[in-house]
Design a protein around this motif. Sequence first.
Motif, PDB file in Angstrom:
ATOM      1  N   ALA A 197      21.609  12.067  27.977  1.00 44.10           N
ATOM      2  CA  ALA A 197      21.261  11.785  29.372  1.00 44.10           C
ATOM      3  C   ALA A 197      21.042  13.108  30.079  1.00 44.10           C
ATOM      4  CB  ALA A 197      22.372  10.988  30.055  1.00 44.10           C
ATOM      5  N   THR A 198      20.109  13.125  31.010  1.00 47.48           N
ATOM      6  CA  THR A 198      19.792  14.332  31.758  1.00 47.48           C
ATOM      7  C   THR A 198      20.200  14.142  33.209  1.00 47.48           C
ATOM      8  OG1 THR A 198      17.916  14.853  30.315  1.00 47.48           O
ATOM      9  CG2 THR A 198      17.961  15.902  32.474  1.00 47.48           C
ATOM     10  N   PHE A 199      20.998  15.074  33.715  1.00 41.52           N
ATOM     11  CA  PHE A 199      21.474  15.040  35.096  1.00 41.52           C
ATOM     12  C   PHE A 199      20.793  16.159  35.884  1.00 41.52           C
ATOM     13  CE2 PHE A 199      24.696  12.972  32.620  1.00 41.52           C
ATOM     14  CZ  PHE A 199      25.229  11.990  33.441  1.00 41.52           C
ATOM     15  N   LEU A 200      20.087  15.793  36.929  1.00 39.29           N
ATOM     16  CA  LEU A 200      19.438  16.785  37.763  1.00 39.29           C
ATOM     17  C   LEU A 200      20.473  17.508  38.604  1.00 39.29           C
ATOM     18  CD1 LEU A 200      16.307  14.772  38.977  1.00 39.29           C
ATOM     19  CD2 LEU A 200      16.473  16.384  37.065  1.00 39.29           C
ATOM     20  N   GLY A 201      20.229  18.795  38.854  1.00 40.67           N
ATOM     21  CA  GLY A 201      21.141  19.572  39.658  1.00 40.67           C
ATOM     22  C   GLY A 201      21.045  19.242  41.137  1.00 40.67           C
ATOM     23  N   PHE A 202      22.128  19.500  41.869  1.00 40.80           N
ATOM     24  CA  PHE A 202      22.164  19.338  43.321  1.00 40.80           C
ATOM     25  C   PHE A 202      21.876  20.692  43.951  1.00 40.80           C
ATOM     26  CE2 PHE A 202      24.649  19.805  47.234  1.00 40.80           C
ATOM     27  CZ  PHE A 202      24.114  18.768  48.000  1.00 40.80           C
ATOM     28  N   THR A 203      20.891  20.759  44.814  1.00 39.24           N
ATOM     29  CA  THR A 203      20.478  22.040  45.403  1.00 39.24           C
ATOM     30  C   THR A 203      20.989  22.168  46.827  1.00 39.24           C
ATOM     31  OG1 THR A 203      18.373  21.163  46.225  1.00 39.24           O
ATOM     32  CG2 THR A 203      18.402  22.030  43.987  1.00 39.24           C
ATOM     33  N   LEU A 204      21.349  23.388  47.193  1.00 41.55           N
ATOM     34  CA  LEU A 204      21.746  23.730  48.552  1.00 41.55           C
ATOM     35  C   LEU A 204      20.591  24.437  49.253  1.00 41.55           C
ATOM     36  CD1 LEU A 204      25.352  24.922  47.750  1.00 41.55           C
ATOM     37  CD2 LEU A 204      24.751  22.984  49.208  1.00 41.55           C
ATOM     38  N   PRO A 205      20.579  24.439  50.576  1.00 52.24           N
ATOM     39  CA  PRO A 205      19.468  25.083  51.291  1.00 52.24           C
ATOM     40  C   PRO A 205      19.355  26.564  50.941  1.00 52.24           C
ATOM     41  CG  PRO A 205      20.783  23.737  52.792  1.00 52.24           C
ATOM     42  CD  PRO A 205      21.540  23.805  51.496  1.00 52.24           C
ATOM     43  N   VAL A 206      18.122  27.039  50.812  1.00 53.55           N
ATOM     44  CA  VAL A 206      17.882  28.464  50.584  1.00 53.55           C
ATOM     45  C   VAL A 206      18.243  29.228  51.854  1.00 53.55           C
ATOM     46  CG1 VAL A 206      16.135  30.206  50.067  1.00 53.55           C
ATOM     47  CG2 VAL A 206      16.074  27.983  48.901  1.00 53.55           C
ATOM     48  N   GLY A 227      17.744  23.970  37.345  1.00 54.77           N
ATOM     49  CA  GLY A 227      17.560  23.277  36.088  1.00 54.77           C
ATOM     50  C   GLY A 227      18.324  21.971  36.044  1.00 54.77           C
ATOM     51  N   SER A 228      18.341  21.356  34.903  1.00 51.08           N
ATOM     52  CA  SER A 228      19.054  20.100  34.692  1.00 51.08           C
ATOM     53  C   SER A 228      20.090  20.299  33.582  1.00 51.08           C
ATOM     54  CB  SER A 228      18.077  18.981  34.317  1.00 51.08           C
ATOM     55  OG  SER A 228      17.319  19.347  33.173  1.00 51.08           O
ATOM     56  N   THR A 229      20.965  19.318  33.418  1.00 56.82           N
ATOM     57  CA  THR A 229      22.003  19.375  32.401  1.00 56.82           C
ATOM     58  C   THR A 229      21.855  18.184  31.461  1.00 56.82           C
ATOM     59  OG1 THR A 229      23.533  20.463  33.938  1.00 56.82           O
ATOM     60  CG2 THR A 229      24.490  19.421  31.984  1.00 56.82           C
TER      61      THR A 229
END
Length: 340
Positions: A97-106, A86-88
């Motif tokens: 303001a909307t901050f996109l999340g940082f994703t790690l490899p599955v 999700g976003s914050t």
Amino acid sequence: MRVTGRATTLSWIPSESVGNWLRGGFDLGLSHYDDPPRDVVAGTDDVRALRDDDRFRFANVLTGWAEFGDGPTTAGYGEDSDLFMGSTRVRLGVGTATFLGFTLPVLRADPEISQDRVVLRQTVGGRTGVPLPRPVKHPPYVRWHAPIVWTTLRLTLTRDGGRNVELVGASAFPRHWVYDSDGRLALKSGLTLLQDWMDHSFGDRTPWGDQDSPALTVAAESAAERSLSSSIMTGGVAPEVTRLPEGTAVVRQGDVGTDVHLVLDGVLDVRVDGDVVAELGPGAVLGERAVLEGGRRSATVTARTAVRLARVPATALDLDALRSVAQEHRREDPPAAPHA
């Protein structure tokens, strides 16, 4: 015979899980708490729609299949197995303001395949895009980025059609809800530890550094309890919220009691005549039997972990709602899970 299954977690931030200096930022609207997710999640498209509506922080969707026959068993992961980050939203002045999340490899383990059973395991996670500068207890002793969040799901498929879902690892924050292959809420993480999460969940102390954290899970509460919990938290009488350390007896068998408690966080043991007969976790209601059946507690309830509880007088609640909770508890298969 082909057996398919699905396991899902939705991870979200309840208001009562945030404390210390972070709570001030939430209360000022710099970030936001989350409403509890739905009881049923229909599938991947439903998860995607909930994410787009900002209904959770991140989701882990694990789907898989197994083919059981006369020959060797085969198995694999579904194409829709993935992380849904999700976003914050952060309030800045008069806007947001909307901050996109940082994703790690599955992370997916190779399927564990035997003649009659297949085990699939998946870890997903990442972090919010909003910085969280803070001192930490490990080198480099100061961190700029937010801690890592994650869940590790295990899905077991069996020749007889069984589809068992488990949350075997998770970050200490936020709250994680677990849904079974039919999309029904089945399990919850029992304890949120905000400070531990901020102090430790980065670098090598995550699954991407080969260190997962075991998840303490409890069975989801009944539908009647979920309805009653809303009345306790948002009704006409403000609940008294208390924090109790591990080992505290919340109520004792035989004592007189007229209050009803809602478990906000933590896990408690229910004892009748000294024997543990059930466990309670977030969302569980206790105390309704004493109110309905003569005023004396029917069990001793002790905090297995540190707990947060909301307490209201029974007179603030609808008696029919209390009866519904008591009735659902009595319909459980033996051993019953009596509530004090």
